[in-house]
Design an enzyme around this catalytic site. Structure first.
Site, PDB file in Angstrom:
ATOM      1  N   PRO A  88      11.710  47.121 -51.029  1.00 28.74           N
ATOM      2  CA  PRO A  88      10.833  48.100 -50.385  1.00 28.74           C
ATOM      3  C   PRO A  88       9.464  48.219 -51.055  1.00 28.74           C
ATOM      4  CG  PRO A  88      13.016  49.010 -50.778  1.00 28.74           C
ATOM      5  CD  PRO A  88      12.939  47.735 -51.532  1.00 28.74           C
ATOM      6  N   GLU A  89       8.422  48.063 -50.268  1.00 29.99           N
ATOM      7  CA  GLU A  89       7.062  48.366 -50.688  1.00 29.99           C
ATOM      8  C   GLU A  89       6.514  49.406 -49.712  1.00 29.99           C
ATOM      9  OE1 GLU A  89       4.636  44.976 -51.687  1.00 29.99           O
ATOM     10  OE2 GLU A  89       6.365  43.793 -52.317  1.00 29.99           O
ATOM     11  N   LYS A 148       5.606  54.339 -52.838  1.00 33.38           N
ATOM     12  CA  LYS A 148       6.985  53.940 -52.543  1.00 33.38           C
ATOM     13  C   LYS A 148       7.947  55.122 -52.537  1.00 33.38           C
ATOM     14  CE  LYS A 148       6.178  49.461 -54.805  1.00 33.38           C
ATOM     15  NZ  LYS A 148       6.654  48.521 -55.854  1.00 33.38           N
ATOM     16  N   ARG A 206      22.539  47.702 -54.609  1.00 32.08           N
ATOM     17  CA  ARG A 206      22.328  47.438 -56.037  1.00 32.08           C
ATOM     18  C   ARG A 206      22.136  48.713 -56.858  1.00 32.08           C
ATOM     19  NH1 ARG A 206      18.681  42.284 -57.301  1.00 32.08           N
ATOM     20  NH2 ARG A 206      19.733  42.683 -59.286  1.00 32.08           N
TER      21      ARG A 206
END
Length: 256
Positions: free
Chosen positions: A13-14, A75, A158
C-alpha cells in the site's frame, strides 16, 4: 542510467491504494452506524495488529457510533465517528447536529493490509489479491457490520499493519502530526517543494521516501517520478536544479 519499476499495480500500500480504501469506506459505509465488531476468524484478538488497545476498548469505541467522515494523510487512514442526532420531523429529520466522538480508529496498512466490502470486492495489489468469495475473507483481522447491512473487513496476511485508537484531534498528534505534505491533498507550490530538497545531502530517492518530507510516497511512485524526470535515484537531492525539482513535482502530481 535510469531505474524503473512497474507502477501498474502496487505490491504494497502506498498513497493511491490507501486513498482507494478511504473511498471504499466512504462509498459504502458513510453515515451508517456500527452494530457489530468481530476480530479473527476464530474470534480471538490480534494484539500485534491492534496496537495499544484491547478488544473490549475497540468494540466500545465503535459499536453504536456512526461513520461521519473518512480521512487520510499519506499512508494513514482514519474514521471520524459520532452519534447522528435527528431532532427534526418529516423533511427536517436530518437537520440535527451530529455529535463527534473523541476517539478515532487509525489504520496503517503495513505491507499487506487491505479493506474489502462484502459483495463489492477489495483493493488489489501486484503480489496478492483478497479473496472475497468467502466471508469473512481469509486473514481477516477486523470485521465491522453496519446497520445498513454493509460488512467491511480489514485483512493483513503478514500482520505488519497497525490499527490503533487515537484520542482527540488525529492531525494534531503523532503519527499524523509528524508527517510531511500529502501530494494529493496539499501539494506545495514549486518554490516550497524545491526548498524541502535543496539542502538534503541524501540521494533523491531516499528523500522522496522520507515520510516527514512527502507522506504517502513509496517505492513505485518514487521510481516512476524519477524515471519520468530522467533523474537517477542516487543523485544527491541538493545537487538538483530548481527546474529539475519542479519537474519531479510535476511528475509526482501526474502519477498520483
Amino acid at each position: 542510467r535510469r531505474v524503473r519499476r512497474c507502477p501498474c499495480v502496487s505490491s504494497m500500500p502506498e498513497l493511491p491504494e490507501v486513498e482507494s480504501a478511504r473511498a471504499l469506506c466512504e462509498s459504502h459505509c458513510l453515515g451508517a452506524t456500527v452494530v457489530s465488531v468481530a476480530f479473527l476468524e476464530d474470534g480471538s484478538f490480534d494484539e500485534k495488529i491492534f496496537a495499544g488497545t484491547s478488544a473490549l476498548e475497540f468494540r466500545d469505541a465503535l459499536i453504536g457510533k456512526s461513520l461521519l467522515d473518512t480521512k487520510r494523510h499519506g499512508k494513514h487512514m482514519w474514521w471520524e465517528l459520532g452519534v447522528k442526532n435527528c431532532k427534526g420531523k418529516g423533511k427536517d429529520k436530518d437537520k440535527g447536529t451530529d455529535t463527534t466522538s473523541d476517539v478515532s480508529p487509525l489504520f496503517h496498512f503495513g505491507m499487506t493490509g487491505a479493506m474489502s466490502v462484502k459483495g463489492k470486492g477489495a483493493m488489489k495489489y501486484k503480489s496478492f489479491e483478497v479473496d472475497t468469495t468467502t466471508w469473512p475473507p481469509r486473514f481477516a483481522k477486523l470485521v465491522v457490520e453496519f446497520d445498513t447491512g454493509v460488512c467491511l473487513a480489514y485483512t493483513d496476511p503478514r500482520r505488519f499493519g497497525k490499527i490503533r485508537l487515537v484520542q482527540g484531534v488525529v492531525t494534531e498528534q503523532p503519527p499524523i502530526s509528524l508527517l510531511g505534505f500529502d501530494p494529493l491533498l496539499a501539494m506545495p507550490d514549486a518554490a516550497t517543494f524545491a526548498e524541502k530538497f535543496a539542502k538534503r545531502a541524501a540521494p533523491i530517492k531516499a528523500v522522496l521516501l522520507d515520510q516527514k518530507v512527502a507522506a504517502g510516497i513509496g517505492n513505485w511512485i518514487a521510481d516512476e517520478c524519477l524515471y519520468q524526470s530522467k533523474v537517477h535515484p542516487e543523485t544527491l537531492a541538493k545537487t538538483l536544479t530548481t527546474s529539475k525539482l519542479g519537474l519531479i513535482r510535476e511528475k509526482m502530481s501526474e502519477i498520483i
